[in-house]
Enzyme design. Structure first.
Site, PDB file in Angstrom:
ATOM      1  CG  HIS A  62      -4.284  42.888   3.106  1.00 16.89           C
ATOM      2  ND1 HIS A  62      -4.741  42.431   1.900  1.00 16.89           N
ATOM      3  CD2 HIS A  62      -3.015  43.320   2.876  1.00 16.89           C
ATOM      4  CE1 HIS A  62      -3.801  42.578   0.979  1.00 16.89           C
ATOM      5  NE2 HIS A  62      -2.736  43.115   1.554  1.00 16.89           N
ATOM      6  CE  LYS A  72     -10.724  40.716   5.577  1.00 16.66           C
ATOM      7  NZ  LYS A  72      -9.368  40.792   5.031  1.00 16.66           N
ATOM      8  CE1 TYR A 132     -12.624  40.010   2.171  1.00 21.84           C
ATOM      9  CE2 TYR A 132     -11.474  38.849   0.411  1.00 21.84           C
ATOM     10  CZ  TYR A 132     -11.704  40.006   1.137  1.00 21.84           C
ATOM     11  OH  TYR A 132     -11.028  41.149   0.829  1.00 21.84           O
ATOM     12  CG  ASP A 168       0.349  42.928   0.195  1.00 14.47           C
ATOM     13  OD1 ASP A 168      -0.165  43.762   0.971  1.00 14.47           O
ATOM     14  OD2 ASP A 168      -0.323  42.142  -0.484  1.00 14.47           O
TER      15      ASP A 168
END
Length: 185
Positions: A62, A72, A132, A168
């Site tokens: 992603h 991140k 995260y 995905d």
């Protein structure tokens, strides 16, 4: 905090200092001051957490594009996972190269992934939690993904994933993203 550079420019492994005694342990997971002292300037604005019940769950790859591209700071707070960052910055000398780091609740390592990278992970145990920080807000219209087993990237996953979302599973390849002009950071 120990900071280890990787061969991918900007991707860092962060190892917080852990202080333990008979009660357990304590660690500082984020300090703007310590990051600034190390020359890292991020303004994290959103915290995210996900739970994966079964070993073999794959999430990714992603990313978000401009104007909502995200850096991140990723850590595993329960279980064990293989975390992957892929350089998808067109023109970068490490374009389509990747790095993986095993993040576990026990090793307490964190992976800092700058803007312009795709991110994904594979759970290596049951009951995995990942947390995260992101330096930009989630924006569905800037959300993108790349196929987890893309032949151009060739990530060496330790085993075939068992669980993937339809999003995905059916993600475009990196080449398709390039052809569509979908990589703007």
């Amino acid at each position: 905090m120990q900071i280890t550079k990787t061969f991918l420019d900007g991707v860092l492994i962060i190892e917080p200092k852990v202080f333990g005694d008979s009660r357990g342990w304590f660690m500082e997971t984020w300090s703007a001051k310590k990051f600034e002292d190390a020359g890292l300037n991020f303004n994290f604005v959103q915290d995210n957490q996900s739970f994966s019940a079964q070993r073999g769950t794959l999430r990714g790859l992603h990313y978000q594009t401009a104007p909502f591209a995200q850096a991140k700071l990723v850590r595993c707070t329960r279980g064990k996972l293989l975390d992957v960052a892929v350089d998808i910055r067109e023109g970068s000398k490490t374009f389509a190269k990747w790095i993986s780091v095993e993040l576990t609740a026990e090793n307490k390592k964190q992976l800092l992934i700058p803007r312009g990278f795709a991110h994904g992970f594979l759970t290596l145990t049951d009951d995995v939690e990942i947390q995260y920080k992101a330096d930009n807000f989630y924006a569905p219209n800037c959300d993108g993904n790349i196929r987890w087993n893309d032949e151009k990237i060739k990530i060496d996953w330790p085993f075939e994933p068992k669980i993937l979302s339809n999003k995905d599973l059916n993600a475009p390849t990196l080449q398709e993203r390039l052809e569509n002009g979908d990589l703007r950071f």
